[in-house]
Design a protein around this motif. Structure first.
Motif, PDB file in Angstrom:
ATOM      1  N   ALA A  23     -33.509 -80.669 -55.695  1.00 44.09           N
ATOM      2  CA  ALA A  23     -34.857 -81.363 -55.178  1.00 44.09           C
ATOM      3  C   ALA A  23     -34.568 -81.520 -53.657  1.00 44.09           C
ATOM      4  CB  ALA A  23     -34.795 -82.765 -56.024  1.00 44.09           C
ATOM      5  N   ASN A  24     -35.742 -81.034 -52.942  1.00 43.13           N
ATOM      6  CA  ASN A  24     -35.691 -81.269 -51.546  1.00 43.13           C
ATOM      7  C   ASN A  24     -34.597 -80.763 -50.653  1.00 43.13           C
ATOM      8  OD1 ASN A  24     -38.136 -82.401 -52.416  1.00 43.13           O
ATOM      9  ND2 ASN A  24     -37.741 -84.332 -51.264  1.00 43.13           N
ATOM     10  N   SER A  25     -33.763 -79.725 -51.238  1.00 39.57           N
ATOM     11  CA  SER A  25     -32.459 -79.434 -50.722  1.00 39.57           C
ATOM     12  C   SER A  25     -32.318 -78.046 -51.011  1.00 39.57           C
ATOM     13  CB  SER A  25     -31.528 -80.303 -51.527  1.00 39.57           C
ATOM     14  OG  SER A  25     -30.040 -79.977 -51.003  1.00 39.57           O
ATOM     15  N   THR A  26     -31.100 -77.525 -51.325  1.00 43.44           N
ATOM     16  CA  THR A  26     -30.695 -76.248 -51.507  1.00 43.44           C
ATOM     17  C   THR A  26     -31.557 -75.341 -52.511  1.00 43.44           C
ATOM     18  OG1 THR A  26     -28.370 -77.046 -51.119  1.00 43.44           O
ATOM     19  CG2 THR A  26     -28.720 -74.733 -52.365  1.00 43.44           C
ATOM     20  N   TYR A  27     -31.999 -74.119 -51.993  1.00 41.56           N
ATOM     21  CA  TYR A  27     -32.614 -73.173 -52.894  1.00 41.56           C
ATOM     22  C   TYR A  27     -31.920 -71.848 -52.432  1.00 41.56           C
ATOM     23  CZ  TYR A  27     -36.780 -71.637 -55.371  1.00 41.56           C
ATOM     24  OH  TYR A  27     -37.662 -71.147 -56.286  1.00 41.56           O
ATOM     25  N   ARG A  28     -31.191 -71.305 -53.066  1.00 45.87           N
ATOM     26  CA  ARG A  28     -30.386 -70.189 -52.715  1.00 45.87           C
ATOM     27  C   ARG A  28     -30.093 -69.243 -53.925  1.00 45.87           C
ATOM     28  NH1 ARG A  28     -25.214 -72.211 -49.851  1.00 45.87           N
ATOM     29  NH2 ARG A  28     -27.022 -72.700 -48.359  1.00 45.87           N
ATOM     30  N   LEU A  29     -30.169 -68.016 -53.530  1.00 44.18           N
ATOM     31  CA  LEU A  29     -29.784 -67.049 -54.404  1.00 44.18           C
ATOM     32  C   LEU A  29     -28.365 -66.213 -54.155  1.00 44.18           C
ATOM     33  CD1 LEU A  29     -30.300 -64.465 -56.535  1.00 44.18           C
ATOM     34  CD2 LEU A  29     -31.535 -63.351 -54.471  1.00 44.18           C
ATOM     35  N   THR A  30     -27.591 -66.111 -55.294  1.00 46.09           N
ATOM     36  CA  THR A  30     -26.260 -65.516 -54.926  1.00 46.09           C
ATOM     37  C   THR A  30     -25.968 -64.327 -56.137  1.00 46.09           C
ATOM     38  OG1 THR A  30     -25.031 -67.026 -56.259  1.00 46.09           O
ATOM     39  CG2 THR A  30     -25.342 -67.598 -54.014  1.00 46.09           C
ATOM     40  N   PHE A  31     -25.384 -63.460 -55.680  1.00 51.92           N
ATOM     41  CA  PHE A  31     -25.024 -62.407 -56.718  1.00 51.92           C
ATOM     42  C   PHE A  31     -23.994 -61.463 -56.138  1.00 51.92           C
ATOM     43  CE2 PHE A  31     -28.546 -60.705 -54.294  1.00 51.92           C
ATOM     44  CZ  PHE A  31     -28.151 -59.453 -54.088  1.00 51.92           C
ATOM     45  N   LYS A  32     -23.520 -60.690 -56.983  1.00 54.51           N
ATOM     46  CA  LYS A  32     -22.590 -59.689 -56.651  1.00 54.51           C
ATOM     47  C   LYS A  32     -23.041 -58.371 -56.770  1.00 54.51           C
ATOM     48  CE  LYS A  32     -18.478 -62.784 -57.818  1.00 54.51           C
ATOM     49  NZ  LYS A  32     -17.396 -62.720 -58.576  1.00 54.51           N
ATOM     50  N   GLU A  64     -25.742 -64.359 -45.565  1.00 56.12           N
ATOM     51  CA  GLU A  64     -24.256 -63.946 -45.543  1.00 56.12           C
ATOM     52  C   GLU A  64     -24.001 -63.016 -46.442  1.00 56.12           C
ATOM     53  OE1 GLU A  64     -20.626 -66.946 -46.453  1.00 56.12           O
ATOM     54  OE2 GLU A  64     -21.792 -67.418 -44.678  1.00 56.12           O
ATOM     55  N   VAL A  65     -22.891 -62.035 -46.156  1.00 56.22           N
ATOM     56  CA  VAL A  65     -22.760 -60.992 -46.794  1.00 56.22           C
ATOM     57  C   VAL A  65     -21.030 -61.129 -47.005  1.00 56.22           C
ATOM     58  CG1 VAL A  65     -22.424 -58.539 -47.431  1.00 56.22           C
ATOM     59  CG2 VAL A  65     -24.425 -59.696 -46.569  1.00 56.22           C
ATOM     60  N   GLU A  66     -20.430 -61.106 -47.879  1.00 58.77           N
ATOM     61  CA  GLU A  66     -18.858 -60.905 -47.831  1.00 58.77           C
ATOM     62  C   GLU A  66     -18.314 -59.693 -48.528  1.00 58.77           C
ATOM     63  OE1 GLU A  66     -17.534 -64.223 -50.050  1.00 58.77           O
ATOM     64  OE2 GLU A  66     -17.839 -65.616 -48.519  1.00 58.77           O
ATOM     65  N   LYS A  67     -17.718 -58.675 -48.091  1.00 60.53           N
ATOM     66  CA  LYS A  67     -17.185 -57.599 -48.614  1.00 60.53           C
ATOM     67  C   LYS A  67     -15.901 -57.604 -49.284  1.00 60.53           C
ATOM     68  CE  LYS A  67     -19.833 -54.736 -45.041  1.00 60.53           C
ATOM     69  NZ  LYS A  67     -20.092 -55.736 -44.402  1.00 60.53           N
ATOM     70  N   LYS A  68     -15.689 -57.356 -50.384  1.00 62.95           N
ATOM     71  CA  LYS A  68     -14.869 -57.608 -51.237  1.00 62.95           C
ATOM     72  C   LYS A  68     -14.231 -56.419 -51.961  1.00 62.95           C
ATOM     73  CE  LYS A  68     -15.038 -62.127 -51.320  1.00 62.95           C
ATOM     74  NZ  LYS A  68     -15.115 -62.946 -52.376  1.00 62.95           N
ATOM     75  N   HIS A  69     -12.933 -56.156 -52.608  1.00 61.65           N
ATOM     76  CA  HIS A  69     -12.802 -55.077 -53.123  1.00 61.65           C
ATOM     77  C   HIS A  69     -13.347 -54.485 -54.303  1.00 61.65           C
ATOM     78  CE1 HIS A  69      -9.838 -51.677 -54.047  1.00 61.65           C
ATOM     79  NE2 HIS A  69      -9.854 -52.215 -55.463  1.00 61.65           N
ATOM     80  N   GLY A  70     -14.374 -53.429 -54.045  1.00 57.79           N
ATOM     81  CA  GLY A  70     -15.076 -52.930 -55.063  1.00 57.79           C
ATOM     82  C   GLY A  70     -16.504 -53.684 -55.281  1.00 57.79           C
ATOM     83  N   ILE A  74     -23.324 -61.529 -52.066  1.00 54.44           N
ATOM     84  CA  ILE A  74     -24.680 -61.770 -51.391  1.00 54.44           C
ATOM     85  C   ILE A  74     -25.115 -63.500 -51.499  1.00 54.44           C
ATOM     86  CG2 ILE A  74     -26.983 -61.230 -51.120  1.00 54.44           C
ATOM     87  CD1 ILE A  74     -25.127 -59.105 -50.429  1.00 54.44           C
ATOM     88  N   TYR A  75     -25.387 -63.914 -50.235  1.00 54.28           N
ATOM     89  CA  TYR A  75     -25.770 -65.084 -50.206  1.00 54.28           C
ATOM     90  C   TYR A  75     -27.384 -65.019 -49.653  1.00 54.28           C
ATOM     91  CZ  TYR A  75     -20.991 -66.446 -51.040  1.00 54.28           C
ATOM     92  OH  TYR A  75     -19.807 -66.574 -51.680  1.00 54.28           O
ATOM     93  N   ALA A  76     -28.266 -65.731 -50.281  1.00 48.63           N
ATOM     94  CA  ALA A  76     -29.583 -65.581 -49.605  1.00 48.63           C
ATOM     95  C   ALA A  76     -30.082 -67.043 -49.864  1.00 48.63           C
ATOM     96  CB  ALA A  76     -30.335 -64.488 -50.163  1.00 48.63           C
ATOM     97  N   ASN A  77     -31.017 -67.322 -48.780  1.00 46.52           N
ATOM     98  CA  ASN A  77     -31.784 -68.573 -49.241  1.00 46.52           C
ATOM     99  C   ASN A  77     -33.442 -68.438 -49.193  1.00 46.52           C
ATOM    100  OD1 ASN A  77     -29.660 -70.701 -48.783  1.00 46.52           O
ATOM    101  ND2 ASN A  77     -29.856 -70.732 -46.433  1.00 46.52           N
ATOM    102  N   GLN A  78     -33.880 -69.368 -49.911  1.00 51.61           N
ATOM    103  CA  GLN A  78     -35.252 -69.303 -50.146  1.00 51.61           C
ATOM    104  C   GLN A  78     -36.122 -69.319 -48.679  1.00 51.61           C
ATOM    105  OE1 GLN A  78     -38.133 -71.140 -49.410  1.00 51.61           O
ATOM    106  NE2 GLN A  78     -39.402 -69.749 -50.664  1.00 51.61           N
TER     107      GLN A  78
END
Length: 333
Positions: A23-32, A64-70, A74-78
């Motif tokens: 509520a009234n705060s974080t609105y985020r999408l994350t995935f690999k 923000e994008v973090e590169k990992k092994h394989g 991904i971090y994305a905000n509304q």
């Protein structure tokens, strides 16, 4: 499903995906996303994404994008958080409704932007701010627009609405062994305030008239409910406060509206299957748990949703009494 907004290209290989809204705060999408899929190269900072959400498609932007092994993380905000990239001119409002405040705010943004703003809040408040970051003016601490007018922040693409009630009375019922699995309820005194010293400075009316300073101590009606007294100091900037009597009345109203004299009370449950009726953020739904003798109706203030599976994973309930500064801090940062 998650898509690249440009070209509406589906990211079928995305996994470990979550949309989290508070509520009234974080609105985020994350995935690999696996790096053996060529589309990973298009997932860069500032890339726009479209994802299925609890109440339809929603717009996000990668920050923000973090590169990992394989794979990459991904971090994305509304897209509402793009308001961080704008500045507003100074705004001075005296006893206006939420609708007027947002209209003035929109007109004060210094350059063209894709946002639209609306509010149905009829409460009147005073708001003064010098030229500053647009997100800070809108959402940071109690001196922001959200801090003054309150309400539920409903974000739909670039449409920003500040509503008295962002959801509706919903007939859904979440029950243990039906559509509710793990259950966690927490009460806390960490943000409790039962005695507050209110301080106000009233400007002198004549050219050389000195400013007058007032200070009053107001106790919560619930002060004797607790074993300890929880004190705080609040500086008041309100045009209606002109003397000690009006400052004291402001203090009494402060307890009634802020609920700072009540324990923090939050509930989180993991959802199994589907609810009886589709739910949305800020809806008021029923929760029943026979083991904890719980039978209440609470507003949804948090959820986690999988856009790839189109499935609600968890929901949280409760009004956090720690104040708007904590509640919306993530949106500002």
């Amino acid at each position: 499903m998650i898509y690249l907004t440009e070209g509406n290209i589906p990211l079928n290989a995305a996994y470990d995906d979550n949309i989290t809204q508070e509520a009234n705060s974080t609105y985020r999408l994350t995935f690999k996303f696996p790096t053996n899929n060529i589309l990973w190269q298009q997932l860069r900072e500032e890339t726009f994404l479209t994802a299925d959400d609890l109440d339809g498609e929603q717009d996000f932007v990668i920050f923000e994008v973090e590169k990992k092994h394989g794979y990459i993380q991904i971090y994305a905000n509304q897209v509402f958080t793009l308001l961080n990239n704008y500045v507003v001119n100074s705004i001075s409002l005296d006893r206006v409704t939420g609708s007027t405040a947002l209209s003035q705010f929109a007109g004060s943004i210094t350059r063209n932007n894709p946002f639209s703003f609306f509010s149905d809040i009829e409460d009147r408040h005073t708001f003064n701010v010098e030229s500053k970051n647009a997100m800070e003016a809108f959402a940071k601490d109690k001196h922001s627009i959200i801090g003054q007018w309150g309400g539920d922040l409903v974000r739909r693409g670039y449409q920003v609405r500040l509503l008295k009630n962002g959801g509706s009375e919903n007939e859904s019922l979440f029950m243990y062994k039906k559509n509710l699995s793990s259950y966690q309820q927490k009460t806390s005194t960490k943000s409790l305030k039962t005695r507050i010293t209110f301080i106000a400075t009233v400007k002198g009316e004549g050219e050389k008239a000195p400013d007058r300073k007032f200070s009053v101590v107001v106790d919560s009606p619930l002060i004797n409910k607790y074993g300890q007294i929880y004190e705080d100091v609040v500086e008041v900037n309100d045009q209606d406060v002109k003397d000690e009597a009006s400052l004291r009345e402001y203090g009494k109203q402060y307890f009634r509206t802020s609920l700072c004299d009540m324990l923090e009370n939050s509930i989180e449950i993991d959802v199994v299957g589907q609810s009886d009726v589709p739910v949305q953020m800020f809806d008021v739904v029923g929760i029943y748990h026979e083991t904890f003798d719980l039978d209440v109706r609470k507003k949804i203030t948090k959820y986690t949703y999988s856009p790839m599976a189109k499935k609600l994973k968890s929901i949280g309930f409760g009004q956090f009494q720690s104040g708007l500064a904590n509640a919306i801090g993530n949106a500002v940062s």
